[in-house]
Structures are given as structure tokens and as C-alpha cells.
Design a protein around this motif. Structure first.
Motif, mmCIF file in Angstrom:
data_model
loop_
_atom_site.group_PDB
_atom_site.id
_atom_site.type_symbol
_atom_site.label_atom_id
_atom_site.label_comp_id
_atom_site.label_asym_id
_atom_site.label_seq_id
_atom_site.Cartn_x
_atom_site.Cartn_y
_atom_site.Cartn_z
ATOM 1 N N ASP A 311 0.828 -1.204 0.000
ATOM 2 C CA ASP A 311 0.000 0.000 0.000
ATOM 3 C C ASP A 311 0.862 1.254 0.000
ATOM 4 O O ASP A 311 0.525 2.255 -0.647
ATOM 5 C CB ASP A 311 -0.920 0.010 1.225
ATOM 6 N N ALA A 312 1.975 1.216 0.729
ATOM 7 C CA ALA A 312 2.876 2.365 0.778
ATOM 8 C C ALA A 312 3.459 2.653 -0.609
ATOM 9 O O ALA A 312 3.538 3.810 -1.037
ATOM 10 C CB ALA A 312 4.000 2.103 1.786
ATOM 11 N N TRP A 313 3.833 1.602 -1.329
ATOM 12 C CA TRP A 313 4.394 1.769 -2.666
ATOM 13 C C TRP A 313 3.336 2.295 -3.641
ATOM 14 O O TRP A 313 3.622 3.144 -4.479
ATOM 15 C CB TRP A 313 4.979 0.451 -3.145
ATOM 16 N N ARG A 314 2.080 1.828 -3.518
ATOM 17 C CA ARG A 314 1.013 2.328 -4.390
ATOM 18 C C ARG A 314 0.768 3.812 -4.157
ATOM 19 O O ARG A 314 0.590 4.588 -5.099
ATOM 20 C CB ARG A 314 -0.275 1.532 -4.163
ATOM 21 N N LEU A 315 0.765 4.214 -2.884
ATOM 22 C CA LEU A 315 0.561 5.623 -2.570
ATOM 23 C C LEU A 315 1.733 6.463 -3.085
ATOM 24 O O LEU A 315 1.537 7.556 -3.629
ATOM 25 C CB LEU A 315 0.413 5.807 -1.052
ATOM 26 N N PHE A 316 2.939 5.957 -2.938
ATOM 27 C CA PHE A 316 4.123 6.667 -3.421
ATOM 28 C C PHE A 316 4.044 6.870 -4.934
ATOM 29 O O PHE A 316 4.274 7.971 -5.441
ATOM 30 C CB PHE A 316 5.385 5.871 -3.058
ATOM 31 N N LEU A 317 3.669 5.809 -5.670
ATOM 32 C CA LEU A 317 3.567 5.904 -7.128
ATOM 33 C C LEU A 317 2.454 6.861 -7.548
ATOM 34 O O LEU A 317 2.583 7.596 -8.534
ATOM 35 C CB LEU A 317 3.301 4.528 -7.743
ATOM 36 N N GLU A 318 1.371 6.867 -6.799
ATOM 37 C CA GLU A 318 0.253 7.768 -7.122
ATOM 38 C C GLU A 318 0.709 9.215 -7.059
ATOM 39 O O GLU A 318 0.301 10.046 -7.878
ATOM 40 C CB GLU A 318 -0.906 7.541 -6.151
ATOM 41 N N LEU A 324 7.186 6.826 -13.726
ATOM 42 C CA LEU A 324 8.436 6.354 -13.128
ATOM 43 C C LEU A 324 8.676 4.882 -13.438
ATOM 44 O O LEU A 324 9.825 4.442 -13.616
ATOM 45 C CB LEU A 324 8.392 6.570 -11.612
ATOM 46 N N MET A 325 7.608 4.105 -13.531
ATOM 47 C CA MET A 325 7.726 2.670 -13.754
ATOM 48 C C MET A 325 8.273 2.350 -15.140
ATOM 49 O O MET A 325 8.692 1.223 -15.408
ATOM 50 C CB MET A 325 6.372 1.997 -13.559
ATOM 51 N N ASN A 326 8.258 3.339 -16.045
ATOM 52 C CA ASN A 326 8.776 3.117 -17.402
ATOM 53 C C ASN A 326 10.291 3.226 -17.469
ATOM 54 O O ASN A 326 10.883 2.955 -18.517
ATOM 55 C CB ASN A 326 8.153 4.127 -18.378
ATOM 56 N N ILE A 327 10.922 3.666 -16.379
ATOM 57 C CA ILE A 327 12.388 3.818 -16.360
ATOM 58 C C ILE A 327 12.938 2.793 -15.374
ATOM 59 O O ILE A 327 12.948 3.007 -14.153
ATOM 60 C CB ILE A 327 12.785 5.250 -15.962
ATOM 61 N N ALA A 328 13.393 1.685 -15.897
ATOM 62 C CA ALA A 328 13.759 0.529 -15.066
ATOM 63 C C ALA A 328 14.836 0.851 -14.039
ATOM 64 O O ALA A 328 14.775 0.372 -12.896
ATOM 65 C CB ALA A 328 14.216 -0.624 -15.968
ATOM 66 N N ASP A 329 15.824 1.698 -14.425
ATOM 67 C CA ASP A 329 16.928 1.994 -13.505
ATOM 68 C C ASP A 329 16.462 2.772 -12.273
ATOM 69 O O ASP A 329 17.091 2.698 -11.206
ATOM 70 C CB ASP A 329 18.010 2.807 -14.226
ATOM 71 N N LEU A 330 15.372 3.535 -12.406
ATOM 72 C CA LEU A 330 14.920 4.365 -11.305
ATOM 73 C C LEU A 330 14.117 3.603 -10.261
ATOM 74 O O LEU A 330 14.091 3.982 -9.087
ATOM 75 C CB LEU A 330 14.058 5.528 -11.830
#
Length: 487
Positions: A311-318, A324-330
Motif C-alpha cells: 500500500d505504501a508503494w502504491r501511494l508513493f507511485l500515485e 516512473l515505472m517506465n524507467i527501469a533503472d529508477l
């Protein structure tokens, strides 16, 4: 009788008949028909009156907007006046179209309609001179709705449903939501508040009060009264004040009183809050950082836990952006940054918002190192831990003037929203906004700075032209100010 005299008498009789026919015709058409000169003057007069009415309607509409606030509604007589002003306006437009399409002769027959409209407009102009206020208290008002907080995940939903479940249970009358700073207690209660307002069958009113700070009995009484648009005189002694507040709450019927951010336990009787019970159908809900407050207030305890990793990661991505998910290195570095927020929604939202639109790997690595250094430099106190994570968003502002604009916000009263335009004008007077050449350009620049502070979650837009600081963000700002002035 001579032939000449007879001819004269015949002529006189014919002329009399002609005048009789003419009189009859005039009696039929003369009154409703208007001569062109008079008609044109009346038409112009009608248009002037129409314009005067439209000006009065615009002024009335502006007054309504200025006076209309939550818990208020427009007076019925004012609503009817505005509707009639709109109706007359349409009817005059139709009459003007009819005049333009009419012939010279038929046009004269419309004069009566023009005069009638002039009379109606003059009557409306007189009725529209409202000397008193245009709004009254709205008896159907059941509480203040809030913007939906940015919380995601099953954990938050389960907590919200748990609280709502207890509120619908007659056996539970007092609820205490407790947990560490920044864990989302206030946000969850805002969700609960809004759901209660959507279902008005169970309770007559939902009263929200932000307690915070060192609130004594008198101050708490005033806050609760203000939340219901009531006033209790401070000239009364404590017992009378408590009685007045108890009476005000009792008149509301079944209510939910939400006290947000309670720091110390207190006596309901001393404040004037009727003891909630199954018989009166009322509820008390408080949020607090202290489990002891819940125990002393005899509340059903609900602990707000930090967000689980998913849930923390979903909120962070939101908040940071799905791109951001399109840049694998990040992604691995971003996950490490998110983990440093320790599952605290307030810290996650602040850190992620400050990194939104950033796609440079070195910048992300540097941000991780800064967070890592700050976390290791604190002594383990939970509040310090949260503040250090919030400090990251302040540092990301980069521009010293924008940072000063933010720090000044901590000087405003803690419990009320800050008026946006007043705040911006104060920035301009303090020369914290670069001179853009004229006042409007300076105000626009101030709006851009304010937007940046809101986007970075250092300020919260609470509507009605106001922004507000979270108490932890305020603590951070005050701590930074102390560091700057003591160095």
C-alpha cells in the motif's frame, strides 16, 4: 325646401355617418394603438429599465456569493426575485424580437405590452432593494464535508469500515483512534465524516472540531460552539458555559462529535458534552497520538497502523507519477526512497510529491542518500523521525525565497485556514516575491509559489480560498526557523 338646402342636409348626414364610423373605429383601435413617436420613446425607456434591472441582478448575485457559506442558504424571497428578473429579461427579449418583425401598423398595437413590461420592471426594481442579508441559516445542514484524502489500499478501507461499524453499533458510544504522528488518523476520519454526511438517516449532525495544542476547557467549548455556528459568552462562569454547550448539543438530537488531535484527556461534564449513550443515540470520536487518552476517556480503542509495503508503494507511485515505472533503472532507487518513509502516509505523500517529474538517476540516488543521512542523525523519537522526512520536501524547494514564503506560514494561527490572497500580499509586502513589474504580475507569481507549496504537500488546500498547515509540518517549519535564527 330648395334643392340646394336639401343637398347640403344630405351631405351633412353623410359626413356625420363618416365621423360616427371613424369614432367607432377609433374606440376599437385608438386606445391600444400607439403613435410611432411615443412608442419609440417607451421602447427605449423599457430597454433602459431592463439594463438597470440586470445591473441590480448582478449586484444581488455578487452579494449572494459573498454571503453564502456552509450552513447558510439563500432566502426564498431572494431566489424568487432572481428568477423573476431572469424571466422578465427573456420576455423583453421576445418582445423586442416581435417589434422588429412587425409592420408599421401592427407595431403600434404592441405599445401596451411595452408599457406593461416597464411597470413590471419598475416593480421588480423596487422589490430588489434588499436592505437585510440575503441568506439565512440552513436547518438541513448536517455537517462539513472535506476533500477526499489521498489514501489508498485495503488497510485504510478496513480501518474506515471498522470505525463506521462501531458508529452504527448502539453498544459503542465513544471511539478513540490512536497512532503515531503522520499515520493517517485525521485522513481516515475525514473519510468517515464524509460517509456519515452521505447517509443522514442515522445522525442529525456531524460536528468536526480540530483540538490540537494546549486547548483548555474554555477554548474547547468555544471551538465546539463555533463548529455549530453558535457563540457562548466568555463572561459566564464555567458551570453555566458547560450547561449552555450541553443544551446546544442536546438540541441537535443524535449527533457525532469528532475531536481531532486530542493531546490530553478531559472531563466531558466540565466541558459540557452530554455523555453519549444508547438512549440519546449520540457518539464521541477522538483521534490522538496517546493510547492513555483513549483509556482515560473510556473509548473503544482503534489503532492506526503504518501502511504495509504494498500500500505504501502504491501511494508513493500515485504521488510521484506512474511514468516512473517506465524507467527501469529508477524503480529500485525509488523503492528505497519510499521505504525510508516507514509506511507513514504523511511522509510518503510529502517525499513523493517533491520528487514528481524527476527522472534523473543521480538526483534520485542523492535523495536517497539525504534521507538516509537524516534518518541516522535523529535520536529515535517518532515525531523527530517524521519531521526529518518532511524536511526533505522543504529542502527540495531549492529557491531560498520560496522556502521563506513557506516558513512564514507557520506564523499564522494554527487552528484556522490561511486566506490565500492575504498570504500572497504579505509575501509581496515582505519582498519575498520577485518584482514582476506590476501588482497583478506579482500576485500571479505569488499564486505560482503557493501552488508549488501545495503540490509539494507542505500546505493543504482546504477550500473557500484558504490553505492550512498540518501540525507536524508546522513543527518542522518552527524547528527550521529556530535553527536559522540561532545559527
Amino acid at each position: 325646401m330648395s334643392k340646394a338646402l336639401k343637398s347640403f342636409m344630405d351631405l351633412t348626414e353623410q359626413v356625420g355617418k363618416i365621423f360616427e364610423v371613424a369614432y367607432t373605429l377609433w374606440s376599437l383601435i385608438g386606445k391600444p394603438w400607439d403613435f410611432p413617436g411615443g412608442f419609440d420613446q417607451n421602447l427605449k425607456h423599457m430597454k433602459r429599465k431592463r439594463d438597470e434591472l440586470n445591473g441590480q441582478k448582478e449586484d444581488t448575485t455578487s452579494r449572494i456569493k459573498a454571503e453564502l457559506h456552509p450552513r447558510k442558504k439563500v432566502k426564498k424571497e431572494v431566489e424568487l426575485w432572481v428568477e423573476n428578473a431572469k424571466r422578465i429579461n427573456v420576455e423583453i427579449q421576445n418582445l423586442e424580437s416581435e417589434v422588429e418583425a412587425s409592420s408599421f401598423l401592427s407595431r403600434g398595437f404592441l405599445g401596451k405590452n411595452v408599457c406593461k413590461k416597464i411597470e413590471e420592471v419598475e416593480e421588480l426594481l423596487e422589490k430588489g432593494r434588499f436592505s437585510d442579508g440575503l441568506v439565512v441559516d440552513d436547518p438541513s445542514w448536517t455537517g462539513q464535508a472535506f476533500p477526499t484524502p489521498s489514501l489508498v489500499g485495503e488497510t485504510i478501507k478496513l480501518k474506515k469500515d471498522e470505525i463506521l461499524g462501531y458508529l452504527m453499533n448502539n453498544e459503542v458510544v465513544k471511539i478513540g483512534v490512536h497512532g503515531m504522528p503522520g499515520v493517517g488518523k485525521t485522513s481516515v476520519m475525514k473519510l468517515v465524516n464524509n460517509e456519515l454526511l452521505n447517509d443522514a438517516d442515522k445522525f442529525n449532525i456531524v460536528v468536526w472540531v480540530t483540538v490540537s495544542g494546549e486547548s483548555g476547557v474554555v477554548e474547547l467549548q468555544n471551538k465546539i460552539a463555533r463548529a455549530m455556528d453558535a457563540v457562548i459568552s466568555e463572561d459566564e462562569d464555567g458551570t453555566i458555559r458547560a450547561g449552555i454547550l450541553s443544551e446546544i448539543l442536546g438540541q441537535k438530537g443524535r449527533y457525532v462529535l469528532i475531536l481531532d488531535d486530542v493531546r490530553e484527556h478531559f472531563s466531558l461534564e466540565e466541558v459540557g458534552i452530554p455523555e453519549p449513550s444508547a438512549s440519546n443515540g449520540s457518539k464521541l470520536v477522538l483521534t490522538t497520538r496517546s493510547l492513555d487518552v483513549c483509556r482515560h476517556m473510556d473509548c473503544r480503542q482503534i489503532k492506526m497502523e503504518t501502511l504495509p509495503e504494498a500500500d505504501a508503494w502504491r501511494l508513493f507511485l500515485e504521488k510521484v507519477g506512474q511514468d516512473l515505472m517506465n524507467i527501469a533503472d529508477l524503480v529500485p532507487v525509488a523503492r528505497s526512497v519510499a521505504e525510508h518513509c516507514a509506511g507513514l502516509p504523511l511522509a510518503i505523500i510529502a517525499v513523493a510529491s517533491s520528487m514528481k517529474g524527476e527522472y534523473s538517476l543521480p538526483i534520485w540516488r542523492n535523495s536517497f542518500n539525504e534521507l538516509n543521512r537524516n534518518v541516522h542523525s535523529i535520536n529515535g523519537d517518532v515525531k523527530d523521525m517524521v519531521i526529518q522526512r518532511l524536511r526533505f520536501s522543504y529542502d527540495r524547494l531549492l529557491d531560498p525565497k520560496i522556502q521563506k514564503c513557506f516558513l512564514i506560514c507557520a506564523a499564522y494561527p494554527e487552528y484556522f485556514g490561511i486566506h490565500k490572497e492575504q498570504l500572497i500580499r504579505n509575501w509581496i509586502r515582505g519582498q519575498l516575491v520577485d518584482n514582476m513589474g506590476d501588482m497583478q504580475a506579482n500576485l500571479d507569481r505569488g499564486q505560482a509559489i503557493l501552488r508549488k507549496l501545495v503540490d509539494n504537500c507542505l500546505l493543504e488546500d482546504v477550500g473557500n480560498g484558504r490553505v492550512k498547515m498540518h501540525d507536524l509540518v508546522r513543527d518542522m517549519a518552527l524547528r527550521i526557523q529556530h535553527q536559522l535564527y540561532s545559527s
